[in-house]
Design an enzyme around this catalytic site. Sequence first.
Site, mmCIF file in Angstrom:
data_model
loop_
_atom_site.group_PDB
_atom_site.id
_atom_site.type_symbol
_atom_site.label_atom_id
_atom_site.label_comp_id
_atom_site.label_asym_id
_atom_site.label_seq_id
_atom_site.Cartn_x
_atom_site.Cartn_y
_atom_site.Cartn_z
ATOM 1 N N GLY A 62 -20.715 -29.655 13.068
ATOM 2 C CA GLY A 62 -20.634 -31.072 13.405
ATOM 3 C C GLY A 62 -21.695 -31.560 14.369
ATOM 4 N N SER A 82 -25.183 -19.935 13.154
ATOM 5 C CA SER A 82 -25.796 -18.759 13.779
ATOM 6 C C SER A 82 -25.417 -18.649 15.249
ATOM 7 C CB SER A 82 -27.317 -18.742 13.630
ATOM 8 O OG SER A 82 -27.869 -19.884 13.094
ATOM 9 N N GLY A 123 -26.530 -24.614 15.892
ATOM 10 C CA GLY A 123 -25.660 -25.461 16.707
ATOM 11 C C GLY A 123 -24.244 -25.417 16.167
ATOM 12 N N THR A 127 -27.188 -30.326 9.399
ATOM 13 C CA THR A 127 -27.435 -30.700 8.007
ATOM 14 C C THR A 127 -28.059 -32.086 7.914
ATOM 15 O OG1 THR A 127 -25.637 -29.267 7.256
ATOM 16 C CG2 THR A 127 -26.347 -31.001 5.746
#
Length: 177
Positions: A15, A86, A12, A19
Amino acid sequence: MQQRGVTIWLTGLSGAGKTTITHALEKKLRDSGYRLEVLDGDVVRTNLTKGLGFSKEDRDTNIRRIGFVSHLLTRNGVIVLVSAISPYAAIRQEVKHTIGDFLEVFVNAPLAVCEERDVKGLYAKARSGEIKGFTGIDDPYEPPTNPDVECRTDLEELDESVGKIWQKLVDLKYIEG
């Protein structure tokens, strides 16, 4: 506890919440006794792929290396959590094919929401031209067309996102419910 290896690949925009979801899922899995490793895109770039830039070729190389390490861990019964932008669909498909036991998780939030969450100011730097080739601004992000799980982090709470991934792992018999 016998466990099957699997790579859970969170993709994605910067932000979007990759994570945050990764850390919450990591805690839940560890608390349940599962062996796992986390490969965070930012951490990998400062170690395993140090020296790579942000051209398409370098980004693909970065993802291939993360995929290679993920494959080694997965085939040895480790659950791997990958948190990496990615941006390109073709390389995500390539690593999915290489790894085999693979769940693609699309961490989806609108660009405007990602910009609001940007504590490092990277989007502002990209919009001002200070950073070139920034995903979502002047470099494309190709969203997954058929992810295994989609987490809409602008619409759902963290526990709901983690729960969706957890349930998919249970459904596919990678973990016990």
